[in-house]
Design a protein around this motif. Structure first.
Motif, PDB file in Angstrom:
ATOM      1  N   GLY A  99       0.798  -1.224   0.000  1.00  0.00           N
ATOM      2  CA  GLY A  99       0.000   0.000   0.000  1.00  0.00           C
ATOM      3  C   GLY A  99       0.825   1.265   0.000  1.00  0.00           C
ATOM      4  N   ALA A 114     -14.341   8.013  -6.091  1.00  0.00           N
ATOM      5  CA  ALA A 114     -14.542   6.597  -5.785  1.00  0.00           C
ATOM      6  C   ALA A 114     -15.974   6.159  -6.061  1.00  0.00           C
ATOM      7  CB  ALA A 114     -14.173   6.317  -4.328  1.00  0.00           C
ATOM      8  N   ASP A 151      -6.717   8.732   5.017  1.00  0.00           N
ATOM      9  CA  ASP A 151      -7.581   7.612   4.659  1.00  0.00           C
ATOM     10  C   ASP A 151      -9.039   7.995   4.455  1.00  0.00           C
ATOM     11  OD1 ASP A 151      -5.375   6.052   4.757  1.00  0.00           O
ATOM     12  OD2 ASP A 151      -5.807   5.171   6.717  1.00  0.00           O
ATOM     13  N   LYS A 155      -9.106   6.795  -0.955  1.00  0.00           N
ATOM     14  CA  LYS A 155      -9.598   5.432  -0.802  1.00  0.00           C
ATOM     15  C   LYS A 155      -8.647   4.388  -1.366  1.00  0.00           C
ATOM     16  CE  LYS A 155     -13.103   6.383   1.498  1.00  0.00           C
ATOM     17  NZ  LYS A 155     -12.669   6.570   2.858  1.00  0.00           N
ATOM     18  N   GLU A 156      -8.024   4.687  -2.495  1.00  0.00           N
ATOM     19  CA  GLU A 156      -7.157   3.684  -3.110  1.00  0.00           C
ATOM     20  C   GLU A 156      -6.081   4.366  -3.930  1.00  0.00           C
ATOM     21  OE1 GLU A 156      -7.195   0.254  -6.547  1.00  0.00           O
ATOM     22  OE2 GLU A 156      -9.134   0.983  -5.871  1.00  0.00           O
ATOM     23  N   ARG A 157      -4.857   3.856  -3.809  1.00  0.00           N
ATOM     24  CA  ARG A 157      -3.777   4.313  -4.679  1.00  0.00           C
ATOM     25  C   ARG A 157      -3.459   3.149  -5.608  1.00  0.00           C
ATOM     26  NH1 ARG A 157      -2.163   5.508   0.493  1.00  0.00           N
ATOM     27  NH2 ARG A 157      -1.669   7.663   1.007  1.00  0.00           N
ATOM     28  N   ASN A 158      -3.545   3.372  -6.899  1.00  0.00           N
ATOM     29  CA  ASN A 158      -3.248   2.290  -7.831  1.00  0.00           C
ATOM     30  C   ASN A 158      -2.352   2.786  -8.967  1.00  0.00           C
ATOM     31  OD1 ASN A 158      -3.204   0.153  -9.615  1.00  0.00           O
ATOM     32  ND2 ASN A 158      -5.338  -0.385  -9.298  1.00  0.00           N
TER      33      ASN A 158
END
Length: 184
Positions: A99, A114, A151, A155-158
């Motif tokens: 992560g 998101a 956070d 929500k998301e690191r891609n």
């Protein structure tokens, strides 16, 4: 394939600012996670494409800097020749906790909602002035926004897919057209 970002293989570790002592030790300005991180990495390269490889024989903290000893650099002259040198590490030598990403990987990622998938813009910089990272995002309109890498929001690191997912906090990424019109 569109949307898949080429990950930089060699990332900046730091820059030699001066020599230290007579045995070839150098003072390194750290541009990465620090001494423990580099100790694990074990070797440094001289260019963003790799270049010459040096084995780290010792590295220890000194204030905000690190004292670095490289194999084959054993006297002051050899160390002096490397003054101003930016060193890079190979991401394959490093292990990041799950992560976690390198800043270089986050730059250029799309920032998407998101819930709705709406694209807010792309990440242009990530700074770490205090307790959390601050992301700067450039909207398609050219306007820049900043948001904290917390956070509740992020929500998301891609990076491999080239995007971040966020849940906007009201007012943070909203275009407030009324106030803009008044300024014109």
């Amino acid at each position: 394939a569109k949307g898949v970002k080429a990950m930089q293989k060699y990332l900046e570790a730091g820059k030699v600012v001066t020599t230290h002592g007579v045995r070839g030790e150098m003072k390194l300005e750290l541009w990465c996670d620090g001494v423990a991180f580099l100790k694990k990495v074990g070797r440094l390269y001289t260019t963003p494409q790799g270049g010459r490889c040096y084995k780290i024989t010792s590295i220890r903290p000194q204030g905000q800097m690190a004292l670095l000893q490289l194999e084959g650099v054993s006297d002051m002259d050899a160390a002096r020749a490397l003054r101003g040198q930016v060193f890079y590490f190979d991401r394959d030598d490093a292990t990041l906790p799950a992560g976690k990403w390198y800043v270089a990987d986050l730059i250029g990622c799309e920032v998407r909602d998101a819930d709705t998938g709406k694209v807010y813009g792309v990440v242009t910089s990530v700074d770490h002035p205090g307790a959390q990272d601050i992301y700067t995002v450039k909207a398609p309109s050219g306007k820049e926004y900043m948001f904290p890498g917390v956070d509740a929001f992020l929500k998301e690191r891609n990076p491999p897919e080239g995007y971040l997912l966020v849940t906007p906090i009201p007012g943070l990424l909203d275009d407030d057209f009324d106030s803009e019109r008044e300024e014109e």
